[in-house]
Write a protein that holds these residues in place. Sequence first.
Motif, PDB file in Angstrom:
ATOM      1  N   THR A 125      33.457   1.487  47.891  1.00  0.00           N
ATOM      2  CA  THR A 125      34.347   1.823  46.784  1.00  0.00           C
ATOM      3  C   THR A 125      33.804   3.020  46.017  1.00  0.00           C
ATOM      4  O   THR A 125      32.641   3.007  45.589  1.00  0.00           O
ATOM      5  CB  THR A 125      34.488   0.622  45.824  1.00  0.00           C
ATOM      6  N   TYR A 126      34.637   4.057  45.880  1.00  0.00           N
ATOM      7  CA  TYR A 126      34.279   5.241  45.090  1.00  0.00           C
ATOM      8  C   TYR A 126      35.195   5.309  43.886  1.00  0.00           C
ATOM      9  O   TYR A 126      36.420   5.278  44.030  1.00  0.00           O
ATOM     10  CB  TYR A 126      34.461   6.528  45.916  1.00  0.00           C
ATOM     11  N   ARG A 127      34.587   5.370  42.681  1.00  0.00           N
ATOM     12  CA  ARG A 127      35.391   5.536  41.461  1.00  0.00           C
ATOM     13  C   ARG A 127      35.056   6.899  40.873  1.00  0.00           C
ATOM     14  O   ARG A 127      33.889   7.239  40.761  1.00  0.00           O
ATOM     15  CB  ARG A 127      35.064   4.426  40.455  1.00  0.00           C
ATOM     16  N   GLU A 128      36.084   7.673  40.558  1.00  0.00           N
ATOM     17  CA  GLU A 128      35.898   9.054  40.092  1.00  0.00           C
ATOM     18  C   GLU A 128      34.915   9.788  41.011  1.00  0.00           C
ATOM     19  O   GLU A 128      34.080  10.565  40.562  1.00  0.00           O
ATOM     20  CB  GLU A 128      35.405   9.097  38.630  1.00  0.00           C
ATOM     21  N   ALA A 135      30.177  -3.195  50.279  1.00  0.00           N
ATOM     22  CA  ALA A 135      30.188  -4.626  50.558  1.00  0.00           C
ATOM     23  C   ALA A 135      30.377  -4.887  52.040  1.00  0.00           C
ATOM     24  O   ALA A 135      31.077  -4.148  52.731  1.00  0.00           O
ATOM     25  CB  ALA A 135      31.319  -5.303  49.779  1.00  0.00           C
ATOM     26  N   THR A 136      29.740  -5.958  52.521  1.00  0.00           N
ATOM     27  CA  THR A 136      29.971  -6.364  53.912  1.00  0.00           C
ATOM     28  C   THR A 136      31.338  -7.017  54.009  1.00  0.00           C
ATOM     29  O   THR A 136      31.931  -7.417  53.001  1.00  0.00           O
ATOM     30  CB  THR A 136      28.940  -7.395  54.388  1.00  0.00           C
ATOM     31  N   ARG A 137      31.831  -7.153  55.226  1.00  0.00           N
ATOM     32  CA  ARG A 137      33.117  -7.797  55.427  1.00  0.00           C
ATOM     33  C   ARG A 137      33.036  -9.287  55.053  1.00  0.00           C
ATOM     34  O   ARG A 137      33.964  -9.827  54.475  1.00  0.00           O
ATOM     35  CB  ARG A 137      33.520  -7.643  56.892  1.00  0.00           C
ATOM     36  N   VAL A 174      37.007   2.811  51.090  1.00  0.00           N
ATOM     37  CA  VAL A 174      36.957   3.303  52.464  1.00  0.00           C
ATOM     38  C   VAL A 174      36.355   2.231  53.350  1.00  0.00           C
ATOM     39  O   VAL A 174      35.409   1.547  52.944  1.00  0.00           O
ATOM     40  CB  VAL A 174      36.063   4.564  52.495  1.00  0.00           C
ATOM     41  N   ARG A 175      36.895   2.071  54.570  1.00  0.00           N
ATOM     42  CA  ARG A 175      36.350   1.050  55.476  1.00  0.00           C
ATOM     43  C   ARG A 175      35.803   1.672  56.750  1.00  0.00           C
ATOM     44  O   ARG A 175      36.354   2.646  57.259  1.00  0.00           O
ATOM     45  CB  ARG A 175      37.444   0.047  55.812  1.00  0.00           C
ATOM     46  N   TYR A 229      37.082   4.242  59.527  1.00  0.00           N
ATOM     47  CA  TYR A 229      38.321   4.141  60.314  1.00  0.00           C
ATOM     48  C   TYR A 229      39.545   3.807  59.476  1.00  0.00           C
ATOM     49  O   TYR A 229      40.642   3.702  60.008  1.00  0.00           O
ATOM     50  CB  TYR A 229      38.165   3.132  61.442  1.00  0.00           C
ATOM     51  N   GLY A 230      39.383   3.607  58.163  1.00  0.00           N
ATOM     52  CA  GLY A 230      40.566   3.255  57.393  1.00  0.00           C
ATOM     53  C   GLY A 230      40.323   3.242  55.897  1.00  0.00           C
ATOM     54  O   GLY A 230      39.195   3.451  55.430  1.00  0.00           O
TER      55      GLY A 230
END
Length: 676
Positions: A125-128, A135-137, A174-175, A229-230
């Motif tokens: 997770t990117y904020r600003e 995090a792991t799945r 992003v994943r 990839y996503g």
Amino acid sequence: MSTDLAARAAKLRELLNYYSYRYNTLDDPAVSDAEYDALMHELRQLEADNPALVMPDSPTQRVGAEPLPQFEKVVHTHPMTSLADATSNQEVSDWLARARRLLPSDTELEFVAEPKIDGLAVALTYREGLLERAATRGDGVVGEDITANVRTIRNIPLRIPISGGQPAPALIEVRGEIYMPRDLFERYNAERAERGEAQLANPRNAAAGSVRQLDPRVTATRPLRLFVYGIGVVEGADLHSQWETLALLKTLGFAVNPDIRLLGSLDEVLAYAESWMSQRDTLNYDADGIVIKINDIGLQERLGIIGNAPRWAVAYKFPSREATTRLLEIAINVGRTGVITPYANLEPVVIGGATIRQASLHNFDDLARKDIRAGDMVVIERAGDVIPHVLGPVVALRTGKELPYEMPKTCPACHQELWRDSGEVALYCVNALCPAQIVRHLEYWASRDAMDIEGLGKRVASELYHAGLVRSISDLYLLRRDELIKLRKAGTKWADNLLAAIAESKERPLWRLITALGIHGVGSTLAKVLADHFGSLEALQAVDLGELQQIPGIGPTIAESICDYMARPYHQQLLDELRAAGLRTADAPASADNPQPLAGMTFVITGTLPSLSREAASALVQQYGGKVTGSVSKNTTYLVMGSDPGASKSTAAKKLGTPILDEDGIRALIDQEHDG
Ligand code: JCF
């Protein structure tokens, strides 16, 4: 603190993050290592003097933070789905038919296909623009917070944009898949071996284990990478397709697998999958299948999710290379150099069409760590060309009758006590007269890369030893025809052929002889370096450590190993005996006082010559200054042709008008030039 310093620190962060992106993500360095190091040094210094300048996106912060007591739980705002499996073209086709039934009948479909990486799924997770959390799945709904570890992975941006790239969305998740590239895995394992540390079993376990370290400083030492990839969530971007999504991720500075393709039909998808199925070992990462996605995001939304997998994607799994079977017995093998290694005798099991009866157990440390026991059900892997190996026991299937393993104390072949070097994982039989070692050495002596003696393989080596005919390598050259005929009844032809092959090996070039000695760490490549440098076995025998270390390509460990070999009386005796038996121990020097009538000429040899083996013919040409290459080109002076020549070489020679010689032709050329 002056704003100048803050501005300089910001500039350094921007530059270094950009250079790191060029190096680690694009594999296209923009500056030299020295330049990068100098800037990094300046930033470290600046931050050390002004701790308030340390920012979360500083490249100095990748080295790894303090250890964590545990991983915190993270609830995914959007569940991380898994993928439905398919194992045949039919199942992929069925998957597509099911999807089509939910879409208007005239819908045209495009697909995005990619190798499915066997690593560890993560959400970033990117904020600003700032990396806030990784995090792991986990189970798809709840994962673990591995931010501190992920920050150490060098192709993961700490901040978006990378200099010059697309501005960051206010929020983006992003994943992707964290993995350990195979080449870096090999190199890292080699470094561990040098430090006497245990090997990491395979890239997948190495990646998973590294990411799940509570100490990020350990993770920082592991060569991990990410492919994305996503996108889970993004604010302010209007994406219409998977292909557009990948393009956006690329411009934001993420590494996207270059093998991903946009394809127009199911046939193209199946051809893509088939091609990777046969080439999976050429990838620099472990892949366990192909992910196929319907490209259009509008259609993806119509299809939705069923269970925990999207209907718009499928994982076409590669055929498994693993199987479970019973380990009947843990046996041990004595190598040519006395290294003792364990292997498993198995209840036969078929993997990828081959029946497996034995598998490697690597080494005793691995065996102990995994607590593998005789009688266990074990998982076997057979990957590509490598020897099948035991991955580990299925502990849940134990009955209590399995036998914990005890390390051997004596050599199974000579019964002498085994020796263990404190710094090494290996166990050795140090008895130079150990039958197993001598048989292995005989077999190696005769092998293709060494003295190349046809007809002398594992079985014959063992027969010769156990009949008492060969107790040392040099005995090979003293074998008598009548002894051999007695050994194999009705074997006169066999005996003659073997004697001829052994006699022929006396004339082998020096590098083959050096290879065949089996000096620890000296294979055929190094043997060639040594043969070129010394020209004779006598010169090599007389060498000292200092001179050896001067030779490019010879490191201190190898130099020491060579000196150690030469210093042993047992080896000195062997070399004397080989000389006495008439082995050639020197290459003809290509010097000015030697006639060089073939200088400047290039030869290609094809087919069987009447009296010279191909190797002998090459040696002859080289001795008189000529060069021998493998294929005919416009630079070829002569094609030397025997019976049954290779079609491509004779065709090429015809096309180029290259003159053709026979064996006598070479001799004539040498003599004529000699006299002239
Ligand atoms: O490479 C992978 N392991 C991989 C996993 C690639 C993908 O494109 C994936 C995935 C899991 C779920 N896509 C989804 C939707």
